[in-house]
Design a protein around this motif. Structure first.
Motif, PDB file in Angstrom:
ATOM      1  N   VAL A  44       0.832  -1.208   0.000  1.00  0.00           N
ATOM      2  CA  VAL A  44       0.000   0.000   0.000  1.00  0.00           C
ATOM      3  C   VAL A  44       0.863   1.253   0.000  1.00  0.00           C
ATOM      4  O   VAL A  44       0.486   2.274  -0.591  1.00  0.00           O
ATOM      5  CB  VAL A  44      -0.958  -0.014   1.213  1.00  0.00           C
ATOM      6  CG1 VAL A  44      -1.544   1.365   1.474  1.00  0.00           C
ATOM      7  CG2 VAL A  44      -2.080  -1.013   0.982  1.00  0.00           C
ATOM      8  N   CYS A  54      -7.028  -0.818  -3.640  1.00  0.00           N
ATOM      9  CA  CYS A  54      -7.530  -0.986  -2.267  1.00  0.00           C
ATOM     10  C   CYS A  54      -8.427   0.175  -1.842  1.00  0.00           C
ATOM     11  O   CYS A  54      -8.688   0.359  -0.643  1.00  0.00           O
ATOM     12  CB  CYS A  54      -6.353  -1.127  -1.300  1.00  0.00           C
ATOM     13  SG  CYS A  54      -5.363  -2.613  -1.542  1.00  0.00           S
ATOM     14  N   LEU A 178     -10.844   2.627   2.289  1.00  0.00           N
ATOM     15  CA  LEU A 178     -10.035   1.414   2.275  1.00  0.00           C
ATOM     16  C   LEU A 178     -10.928   0.187   2.125  1.00  0.00           C
ATOM     17  O   LEU A 178     -11.878  -0.016   2.882  1.00  0.00           O
ATOM     18  CB  LEU A 178      -9.202   1.303   3.558  1.00  0.00           C
ATOM     19  CG  LEU A 178      -8.191   0.147   3.578  1.00  0.00           C
ATOM     20  CD1 LEU A 178      -7.080   0.390   2.564  1.00  0.00           C
ATOM     21  CD2 LEU A 178      -7.600  -0.037   4.978  1.00  0.00           C
ATOM     22  N   PHE A 180     -10.386  -4.006   0.958  1.00  0.00           N
ATOM     23  CA  PHE A 180      -9.491  -5.074   0.532  1.00  0.00           C
ATOM     24  C   PHE A 180     -10.236  -6.187  -0.219  1.00  0.00           C
ATOM     25  O   PHE A 180      -9.713  -7.293  -0.365  1.00  0.00           O
ATOM     26  CB  PHE A 180      -8.772  -5.673   1.745  1.00  0.00           C
ATOM     27  CG  PHE A 180      -7.689  -4.794   2.334  1.00  0.00           C
ATOM     28  CD1 PHE A 180      -6.942  -3.948   1.536  1.00  0.00           C
ATOM     29  CD2 PHE A 180      -7.415  -4.834   3.699  1.00  0.00           C
ATOM     30  CE1 PHE A 180      -5.937  -3.146   2.072  1.00  0.00           C
ATOM     31  CE2 PHE A 180      -6.414  -4.050   4.248  1.00  0.00           C
ATOM     32  CZ  PHE A 180      -5.670  -3.198   3.437  1.00  0.00           C
ATOM     33  N   TYR A 183      -8.195  -7.594  -3.047  1.00  0.00           N
ATOM     34  CA  TYR A 183      -6.783  -7.588  -2.648  1.00  0.00           C
ATOM     35  C   TYR A 183      -5.970  -8.603  -3.452  1.00  0.00           C
ATOM     36  O   TYR A 183      -6.368  -9.766  -3.607  1.00  0.00           O
ATOM     37  CB  TYR A 183      -6.695  -7.912  -1.167  1.00  0.00           C
ATOM     38  CG  TYR A 183      -5.342  -7.692  -0.533  1.00  0.00           C
ATOM     39  CD1 TYR A 183      -4.983  -6.449  -0.026  1.00  0.00           C
ATOM     40  CD2 TYR A 183      -4.438  -8.739  -0.407  1.00  0.00           C
ATOM     41  CE1 TYR A 183      -3.758  -6.254   0.588  1.00  0.00           C
ATOM     42  CE2 TYR A 183      -3.211  -8.553   0.198  1.00  0.00           C
ATOM     43  CZ  TYR A 183      -2.868  -7.310   0.682  1.00  0.00           C
ATOM     44  OH  TYR A 183      -1.645  -7.125   1.292  1.00  0.00           O
ATOM     45  N   GLN A 264      -0.742  -4.316   6.421  1.00  0.00           N
ATOM     46  CA  GLN A 264      -0.420  -3.167   5.584  1.00  0.00           C
ATOM     47  C   GLN A 264      -0.303  -1.853   6.348  1.00  0.00           C
ATOM     48  O   GLN A 264       0.609  -1.070   6.100  1.00  0.00           O
ATOM     49  CB  GLN A 264      -1.478  -3.031   4.482  1.00  0.00           C
ATOM     50  CG  GLN A 264      -1.413  -4.106   3.425  1.00  0.00           C
ATOM     51  CD  GLN A 264      -0.196  -3.997   2.522  1.00  0.00           C
ATOM     52  OE1 GLN A 264       0.537  -3.011   2.548  1.00  0.00           O
ATOM     53  NE2 GLN A 264       0.041  -5.023   1.742  1.00  0.00           N
ATOM     54  N   PRO A 340      -5.998  -7.718   5.062  1.00  0.00           N
ATOM     55  CA  PRO A 340      -7.152  -8.125   4.261  1.00  0.00           C
ATOM     56  C   PRO A 340      -7.809  -9.384   4.842  1.00  0.00           C
ATOM     57  O   PRO A 340      -7.144 -10.267   5.389  1.00  0.00           O
ATOM     58  CB  PRO A 340      -6.538  -8.426   2.886  1.00  0.00           C
ATOM     59  CG  PRO A 340      -5.132  -8.826   3.201  1.00  0.00           C
ATOM     60  CD  PRO A 340      -4.724  -7.973   4.373  1.00  0.00           C
TER      61      PRO A 340
END
Length: 343
Positions: A44, A54, A178, A180, A183, A264, A340
């Motif tokens: 990220v 994301c 945000l 995920f 992902y 992340q 995630p």
């Protein structure tokens, strides 16, 4: 007298607010230097395209860049005459910081306690970093042992703040947007999702970095940390420069990529201790323990509570039978990170 020697313990007053100089505009230059100093490669913070996938507009700056920048602002007013930075609590990252943002910092003195030998005292402060829109981006408590100017000076009555042992998971801030859901585990570097980690699990991150004198001083200057013990060999009786604790923190966090590549974003700082001093020539290794896990308000995002330990020694060793940190342990950090979920 136009120059200053910095604050000593007897100069602090409970409840006072310190407005720290100097505002700092962050650019991609900070990212490049950070990634040159440390083996930082969480996706990220490395790729605009990965960050966009994301749900973010582009790649924000690494969470610890933000922490070090805000921390560095506070040093001339809090820890210029420090003996040691002792610990952290109640830390929260409140919104991402992007290249071009300007950060400022203020601190409030929330605790004071003179040491038994009367040569120093512990100062507790709650620090907040804000961006150019006056939006809070980071808040944390730290405590530091500061020398007294005069051992015979009268100290204020001891006040020790009551701090939370853990930032509640419901108080963690998931950055706006945000997500995920899509992902890319392959591009991130590891297949391990939030569901794959179990409280009590311990991870040896395997890799190591030997600390160099020039690198740690470059890092400390980058964050505008002016504490004398990091530069001036006359400040310690052993004639050695003390490695800035943030340098050790970033080394450990980035070494943790091997086993926690999908952790992340750091969003909470529950506690931390710089257990023993680090010096140039020391080889730093890291290991982690999963302490807890929690869901967040975003279904595709989970939170892990992790203990991160930086050490010169073997993994999974922390304290002796009396509960004292082993001499090879450099840092113990208790934090929350976002990962995630498979859904």
């Amino acid at each position: 007298m136009k120059t200053g020697a910095g604050r000593f313990f007897e100069d602090y007053r409970l409840g006072e607010t310190l407005v720290h100089a100097v505002p700092r505009t962050l650019t991609d230059g900070e990212r490049a230097l950070y990634h040159a100093l440390y083996p930082a490669r969480h996706a990220v913070f490395s790729s605009d395209e990965f960050a966009r996938a994301c749900g973010m507009s582009s790649s924000p700056l690494d969470d610890l860049i933000v922490f070090h920048t805000v921390f560095g602002k506070t040093v001339p007013d809090i820890s210029l005459n420090a003996v040691a930075n002792l610990g952290y609590a109640e830390g929260r990252w409140l919104r991402p910081v992007w290249p071009g943002d300007t950060l400022t910092a203020t601190s409030q003195v929330i605790g004071l306690r003179e040491t038994s030998n009367r040569t120093a005292g512990v100062v507790w402060v709650r620090t907040e970093g804000r961006n150019q829109r006056d939006e809070p981006v980071l808040s944390y408590v730290r405590w530091v042992m500061v020398r007294k100017r005069d051992a015979d000076a009268t100290a204020a009555a001891a006040t020790v703040p009551d701090l939370a042992a853990v930032v509640p998971s419901e108080a963690l801030v998931v950055p706006d947007g945000l997500d995920f859901t899509g992902y890319d585990f392959a591009r991130a570097g590891e297949p391990h999702a939030w569901e794959d980690y179990v409280p009590g699990e311990r991870i040896d991150h395997r890799d190591a970095v030997t600390v160099e004198e020039a690198e740690h001083m470059l890092a400390t200057r980058l964050w505008q940390n002016t504490a004398r013990v990091h530069f001036d060999v006359t400040q310690r009786q052993d004639g050695r420069r003390l490695i800035y604790g943030g340098h050790v923190l970033s080394l450990a966090r980035t070494l943790s990529f091997n086993g926690l590549a999908n952790a992340q974003m750091v969003v909470g700082l529950n506690g931390g201790s710089h257990a023993n001093p680090c010096f140039a020539g020391d080889t730093v290794r890291a290991w982690s323990e999963v302490l807890d896990k929690a869901e967040t308000a975003v279904p595709s995002v989970g939170a892990l509570r992790l203990r991160l330990v930086a050490t010169r020694g073997e993994p999974f060793l922390l304290r002796d039978a009396a509960g004292k940190y082993l001499p090879e342990v450099l840092l113990e950090l208790d934090y929350w990170a976002l990962l995630p979920r498979r859904g």
